[in-house]
Write an enzyme that holds these catalytic residues in place. Sequence first.
Site, PDB file in Angstrom:
ATOM      1  N   LYS A 159       0.822  -1.215   0.000  1.00 38.71           N
ATOM      2  CA  LYS A 159       0.000   0.000   0.000  1.00 38.71           C
ATOM      3  C   LYS A 159       0.860   1.271   0.000  1.00 38.71           C
ATOM      4  O   LYS A 159       1.894   1.321   0.654  1.00 38.71           O
ATOM      5  CB  LYS A 159      -0.906  -0.040   1.241  1.00 38.71           C
ATOM      6  CG  LYS A 159      -1.759   1.194   1.482  1.00 38.71           C
ATOM      7  CD  LYS A 159      -2.862   1.340   0.482  1.00 38.71           C
ATOM      8  CE  LYS A 159      -3.538   2.720   0.615  1.00 38.71           C
ATOM      9  NZ  LYS A 159      -4.317   3.068  -0.590  1.00 38.71           N
ATOM     10  N   VAL A 170      -9.699   6.413  -1.944  1.00 45.63           N
ATOM     11  CA  VAL A 170      -9.177   6.114  -0.604  1.00 45.63           C
ATOM     12  C   VAL A 170      -8.314   7.275  -0.113  1.00 45.63           C
ATOM     13  O   VAL A 170      -8.419   7.688   1.050  1.00 45.63           O
ATOM     14  CB  VAL A 170      -8.391   4.790  -0.618  1.00 45.63           C
ATOM     15  CG1 VAL A 170      -7.682   4.564   0.709  1.00 45.63           C
ATOM     16  CG2 VAL A 170      -9.340   3.635  -0.922  1.00 45.63           C
ATOM     17  N   LEU A 217      -4.799   7.481  -0.123  1.00 46.30           N
ATOM     18  CA  LEU A 217      -3.511   7.104   0.485  1.00 46.30           C
ATOM     19  C   LEU A 217      -3.559   6.977   2.011  1.00 46.30           C
ATOM     20  O   LEU A 217      -2.653   7.417   2.709  1.00 46.30           O
ATOM     21  CB  LEU A 217      -2.429   8.111   0.094  1.00 46.30           C
ATOM     22  CG  LEU A 217      -2.036   8.117  -1.390  1.00 46.30           C
ATOM     23  CD1 LEU A 217      -1.050   9.251  -1.671  1.00 46.30           C
ATOM     24  CD2 LEU A 217      -1.404   6.783  -1.783  1.00 46.30           C
ATOM     25  N   ASN A 250       5.192   6.422  -6.719  1.00 44.16           N
ATOM     26  CA  ASN A 250       3.821   6.683  -7.151  1.00 44.16           C
ATOM     27  C   ASN A 250       3.677   8.163  -7.490  1.00 44.16           C
ATOM     28  O   ASN A 250       3.531   8.998  -6.608  1.00 44.16           O
ATOM     29  CB  ASN A 250       2.860   6.272  -6.034  1.00 44.16           C
ATOM     30  CG  ASN A 250       1.409   6.448  -6.396  1.00 44.16           C
ATOM     31  OD1 ASN A 250       1.080   6.856  -7.515  1.00 44.16           O
ATOM     32  ND2 ASN A 250       0.520   6.151  -5.454  1.00 44.16           N
ATOM     33  N   CYS A 268      -1.179   9.090  -8.089  1.00 47.68           N
ATOM     34  CA  CYS A 268      -2.407   8.899  -7.311  1.00 47.68           C
ATOM     35  C   CYS A 268      -3.385  10.032  -7.600  1.00 47.68           C
ATOM     36  O   CYS A 268      -3.064  11.200  -7.392  1.00 47.68           O
ATOM     37  CB  CYS A 268      -2.120   8.857  -5.817  1.00 47.68           C
ATOM     38  SG  CYS A 268      -3.650   8.743  -4.875  1.00 47.68           S
ATOM     39  N   ASN A 277      -1.777   3.522 -13.419  1.00 48.45           N
ATOM     40  CA  ASN A 277      -2.562   3.799 -12.219  1.00 48.45           C
ATOM     41  C   ASN A 277      -4.009   4.020 -12.691  1.00 48.45           C
ATOM     42  O   ASN A 277      -4.313   3.841 -13.867  1.00 48.45           O
ATOM     43  CB  ASN A 277      -1.992   5.036 -11.499  1.00 48.45           C
ATOM     44  CG  ASN A 277      -2.354   5.053 -10.013  1.00 48.45           C
ATOM     45  OD1 ASN A 277      -3.458   4.674  -9.635  1.00 48.45           O
ATOM     46  ND2 ASN A 277      -1.432   5.488  -9.177  1.00 48.45           N
ATOM     47  N   GLY A 308      -6.989  -3.777 -14.971  1.00 42.67           N
ATOM     48  CA  GLY A 308      -8.123  -4.658 -15.268  1.00 42.67           C
ATOM     49  C   GLY A 308      -7.789  -6.113 -15.505  1.00 42.67           C
ATOM     50  O   GLY A 308      -8.582  -6.844 -16.103  1.00 42.67           O
TER      51      GLY A 308
END
Lengths: 303, 263
Positions: A45, A71, A73, A127, A130, A192, A244
Amino acid sequence: MADLRIKIKNLEFKNPVMTASGTYGFGEEFEDYYNPGILGGIFVKGTTLEPRQGNKYPRMAETPSGMLNAVGLQNKGVDFILENTYPRIKKYDTNIFINVSGSKVEDYVIVTEKINEIKSIPGIELNISCPNVKEGGMAFGTSCPSAAAVVKAVRKVYDGMLIVKLSPNVTDITEIARVCEAEGADGISLINTLLGMAINAQKRKPILSTVTGGLSGPAVKPVALRMVWQVYNAVKIPIIGMGGIMNATDAIEFILAGATGVQVGTANFIDPMVCPKIIEGINNYLERHGFKSVTEIIGALEY
Amino acid sequence: MAKKLVLDFKVSENRRLNSEYVVLTVKTDEEIPSITAGQFAEIKVDGNADVFLRRPFSIQDVDYNNNSLKFLIQSVGKGTETLCNLSVGSTLNILFPLGNRGFSIAPKESRVLLIGGGCGIAPLMLLGKQLLAAGVKPEFLLGARDISALTQTEEYEAIGKTYYTTVDGSKGTKGFVIHHPVLWDESNQFDMIYTCGPDAMMKAVAKYAAKRNIECEASLENTMACGFGVCLCCVTESVKGHVCVCTEGPVFNIKDLKWQISE
């Protein structure tokens, strides 16, 4: 049994199947179902410098063949994760990558420096994509100068494998990928989530507390495949493809498009056993088609 | 808590209660692990391309001898509509038992009230049976819009004294659960209240309990994608910050929740 091993730089992965950050916790949540050590890799995560509470509820909306999440992060911060969580999961016989997120270049650098101290962690996934935090995140991954700045700064302080996770919310994914390669990324992971939105017509309200969120699931797969293929033709560094993937055939499509490895994300929510099934399915495909190694089909798209 | 499983079940009974509700009984060949009331399952809905995620349902009842589970299902959308129309013999893939915290069992001799509305009455049936087995006599207070929406009344009455409210007054006291006189007999208060149902109902119950210092547990049903703590979508605000309802609950002592219920 076909040879499922892949390599990114000098790091060997026992198979190309990894789990996408934010869809697999820290692996412990799957121990009831199977040993996470069978995976090629676990991308944990998103981790930030400070603990984050994440966005308000509701954070999720089901959409046709997919879902939106917002969410934001939510995580306990890098210190907690390195001191408490990582020691519990390092027993897994697989490559554990920490997904590093931030809202300032300095934050990315400090988090990375802390991870760099722990040599048993083979790599990080930067990342810069996001869509669910107000400051930073995706902002870094949607312009070449800012992507270059963060990759360069992190590369300077990091000795391990640096994978950069790209946002699909750009006009030309290849120019971002090229910049990351030029600044020293060892690999690119994509995509992402796609920025999306869901509305409750009866209540005339957005479903997510943040109005917009990140779309994942089979709905994004054609976009993801196209972007993996474009990036494969634009850079020399390896690609980890995602978007996907629900089964082995989906995973193979990404590998044919140019991905060396794949990440399974949203599918973990629906079938906790999906990753072992995909590993088995890739092997069956390779045997059926007479390939000795999965590396033979990387980018092997015929056209 | 028992290890989580993902198993195929067969529908052994689909009992239609009214135009909205069915009770599905499902059976497996495997042994069912010990279930605590409040724990839930994530059911995969096949045969409908518009239904992508599993659907979470409280476990209404468990039969360890027959390896079977019961779910109360209200048709509210495409997923639940498909489930409500399943025929006997259909296969269902079920992830369970989920939730690391179910209802706690009150000490013997406690006077306990189980307050439910809508689908929220489901986990209270198993809780009632588990309380009874532990030597606590449960009482139920069930609320609905009208008499036709009150289902399985005989089953609840067989477990304990059952009070009703309906919005139109067609059964029991007219109004919402919070208006029932059993709550307003100040000479004979409850020691523990358990509740599951619509948010507004649970908050009214929590407010009532908090004011009287009555222990109160509520089972939440926030929307979730996974059910086992990895999607981080089902959070509620607690004294510990955002926590996942699926792993930290679904049952919470109201003292641990940041509900705005104080006056």
